[in-house]
Write a protein that holds these residues in place. Structure first.
Motif, PDB file in Angstrom:
ATOM      1  N   ALA A  47       2.718  76.818  12.752  1.00  0.00           N
ATOM      2  CA  ALA A  47       4.124  76.812  12.336  1.00  0.00           C
ATOM      3  C   ALA A  47       4.633  78.243  12.196  1.00  0.00           C
ATOM      4  O   ALA A  47       5.774  78.542  12.567  1.00  0.00           O
ATOM      5  N   MET A  48       3.798  79.115  11.694  1.00  0.00           N
ATOM      6  CA  MET A  48       4.178  80.519  11.549  1.00  0.00           C
ATOM      7  C   MET A  48       4.251  81.189  12.922  1.00  0.00           C
ATOM      8  O   MET A  48       5.203  81.915  13.219  1.00  0.00           O
ATOM      9  N   ALA A  49       3.276  80.922  13.787  1.00  0.00           N
ATOM     10  CA  ALA A  49       3.249  81.529  15.123  1.00  0.00           C
ATOM     11  C   ALA A  49       4.450  81.096  15.958  1.00  0.00           C
ATOM     12  O   ALA A  49       4.935  81.854  16.800  1.00  0.00           O
ATOM     13  N   SER A  50       4.943  79.886  15.714  1.00  0.00           N
ATOM     14  CA  SER A  50       6.091  79.385  16.477  1.00  0.00           C
ATOM     15  C   SER A  50       7.421  79.618  15.743  1.00  0.00           C
ATOM     16  O   SER A  50       8.440  79.029  16.100  1.00  0.00           O
ATOM     17  N   ASP A  51       7.384  80.456  14.711  1.00  0.00           N
ATOM     18  CA  ASP A  51       8.587  80.841  13.949  1.00  0.00           C
ATOM     19  C   ASP A  51       9.271  79.681  13.237  1.00  0.00           C
ATOM     20  O   ASP A  51      10.461  79.728  12.961  1.00  0.00           O
ATOM     21  N   ARG A  52       8.525  78.630  12.939  1.00  0.00           N
ATOM     22  CA  ARG A  52       9.089  77.526  12.149  1.00  0.00           C
ATOM     23  C   ARG A  52       9.077  77.878  10.659  1.00  0.00           C
ATOM     24  O   ARG A  52       9.879  77.359   9.893  1.00  0.00           O
ATOM     25  N   ILE A  53       8.134  78.741  10.272  1.00  0.00           N
ATOM     26  CA  ILE A  53       8.115  79.317   8.928  1.00  0.00           C
ATOM     27  C   ILE A  53       7.764  80.792   9.071  1.00  0.00           C
ATOM     28  O   ILE A  53       7.136  81.193  10.048  1.00  0.00           O
ATOM     29  N   THR A  54       8.158  81.575   8.081  1.00  0.00           N
ATOM     30  CA  THR A  54       7.818  82.999   8.065  1.00  0.00           C
ATOM     31  C   THR A  54       6.584  83.213   7.201  1.00  0.00           C
ATOM     32  O   THR A  54       6.155  82.304   6.466  1.00  0.00           O
ATOM     33  N   ALA A  55       6.042  84.403   7.262  1.00  0.00           N
ATOM     34  CA  ALA A  55       4.914  84.743   6.384  1.00  0.00           C
ATOM     35  C   ALA A  55       5.341  84.608   4.918  1.00  0.00           C
ATOM     36  O   ALA A  55       4.564  84.152   4.071  1.00  0.00           O
ATOM     37  N   GLN A  56       6.578  84.964   4.617  1.00  0.00           N
ATOM     38  CA  GLN A  56       7.090  84.824   3.247  1.00  0.00           C
ATOM     39  C   GLN A  56       7.199  83.356   2.852  1.00  0.00           C
ATOM     40  O   GLN A  56       6.893  82.989   1.723  1.00  0.00           O
ATOM     41  N   ASP A  57       7.625  82.508   3.787  1.00  0.00           N
ATOM     42  CA  ASP A  57       7.677  81.063   3.512  1.00  0.00           C
ATOM     43  C   ASP A  57       6.287  80.542   3.167  1.00  0.00           C
ATOM     44  O   ASP A  57       6.111  79.757   2.228  1.00  0.00           O
ATOM     45  N   TYR A  58       5.301  80.967   3.954  1.00  0.00           N
ATOM     46  CA  TYR A  58       3.905  80.544   3.735  1.00  0.00           C
ATOM     47  C   TYR A  58       3.447  80.990   2.353  1.00  0.00           C
ATOM     48  O   TYR A  58       2.899  80.204   1.573  1.00  0.00           O
ATOM     49  N   ALA A  59       3.708  82.248   2.030  1.00  0.00           N
ATOM     50  CA  ALA A  59       3.323  82.774   0.714  1.00  0.00           C
ATOM     51  C   ALA A  59       4.025  81.996  -0.408  1.00  0.00           C
ATOM     52  O   ALA A  59       3.423  81.711  -1.447  1.00  0.00           O
ATOM     53  N   SER A  60       5.281  81.625  -0.170  1.00  0.00           N
ATOM     54  CA  SER A  60       6.028  80.857  -1.181  1.00  0.00           C
ATOM     55  C   SER A  60       5.429  79.466  -1.382  1.00  0.00           C
ATOM     56  O   SER A  60       5.407  78.961  -2.513  1.00  0.00           O
ATOM     57  N   LEU A  61       4.933  78.839  -0.309  1.00  0.00           N
ATOM     58  CA  LEU A  61       4.260  77.544  -0.437  1.00  0.00           C
ATOM     59  C   LEU A  61       3.033  77.668  -1.334  1.00  0.00           C
ATOM     60  O   LEU A  61       2.817  76.842  -2.226  1.00  0.00           O
ATOM     61  N   VAL A  62       2.233  78.697  -1.095  1.00  0.00           N
ATOM     62  CA  VAL A  62       1.018  78.899  -1.890  1.00  0.00           C
ATOM     63  C   VAL A  62       1.388  79.218  -3.340  1.00  0.00           C
ATOM     64  O   VAL A  62       0.772  78.688  -4.272  1.00  0.00           O
ATOM     65  N   THR A  63       2.410  80.037  -3.546  1.00  0.00           N
ATOM     66  CA  THR A  63       2.839  80.371  -4.913  1.00  0.00           C
ATOM     67  C   THR A  63       3.322  79.130  -5.642  1.00  0.00           C
ATOM     68  O   THR A  63       2.984  78.902  -6.809  1.00  0.00           O
ATOM     69  N   ALA A  64       4.111  78.292  -4.970  1.00  0.00           N
ATOM     70  CA  ALA A  64       4.585  77.053  -5.603  1.00  0.00           C
ATOM     71  C   ALA A  64       3.406  76.169  -5.980  1.00  0.00           C
ATOM     72  O   ALA A  64       3.384  75.566  -7.061  1.00  0.00           O
ATOM     73  N   CYS A  65       2.406  76.107  -5.123  1.00  0.00           N
ATOM     74  CA  CYS A  65       1.199  75.330  -5.415  1.00  0.00           C
ATOM     75  C   CYS A  65       0.477  75.927  -6.628  1.00  0.00           C
ATOM     76  O   CYS A  65       0.019  75.189  -7.500  1.00  0.00           O
ATOM     77  N   ARG A  66       0.394  77.243  -6.685  1.00  0.00           N
ATOM     78  CA  ARG A  66      -0.279  77.912  -7.815  1.00  0.00           C
ATOM     79  C   ARG A  66       0.395  77.606  -9.142  1.00  0.00           C
ATOM     80  O   ARG A  66      -0.252  77.619 -10.189  1.00  0.00           O
ATOM     81  N   GLU A  67       1.695  77.350  -9.112  1.00  0.00           N
ATOM     82  CA  GLU A  67       2.459  77.076 -10.332  1.00  0.00           C
ATOM     83  C   GLU A  67       2.440  75.601 -10.723  1.00  0.00           C
ATOM     84  O   GLU A  67       2.906  75.230 -11.785  1.00  0.00           O
ATOM     85  N   CYS A  68       1.897  74.751  -9.865  1.00  0.00           N
ATOM     86  CA  CYS A  68       1.924  73.310 -10.079  1.00  0.00           C
ATOM     87  C   CYS A  68       0.894  72.874 -11.128  1.00  0.00           C
ATOM     88  O   CYS A  68      -0.230  73.366 -11.147  1.00  0.00           O
TER      89      CYS A  68
END
Length: 88
Positions: A30-51
């Protein structure tokens, strides 16, 4: 977990990837095909960390026997992951 305490980056990186994978989403692709950015990916992990539902998520992952189009109940990343799964 205390209100300001976040979970382990490594654990939540793998939980995020695992939930995505069960939903048929490869986050690296998804990142390689520009569907998400590296920042989007990091935000997914951060949201998970806060769950607060980590144990529920682990149980949900353990119960999945096939691909699913929905994220675990209460997942902080439901909107993004389900959108990626729909457009896969």
């Amino acid at each position: 977990m205390a209100q300001n305490e976040m979970g382990s980056p490594e654990l939540h990186f793998w939980l995020t990837r695992s939930v995505a994978r069960v939903m048929g989403v490869n986050l690296s692709e998804a990142m390689a095909s520009d569907r998400i950015t590296a920042q989007d990916y990091a935000s997914l992990v951060t949201a998970c960390r806060e769950c607060a539902l980590v144990e529920n998520c682990k149980c949900w992952l353990g119960e999945q026997l096939a691909l699913t189009s929905t994220a675990p109940p209460g997942c902080a990343n439901t909107k993004t992951l389900e959108s990626l799964a729909r457009h896969h």
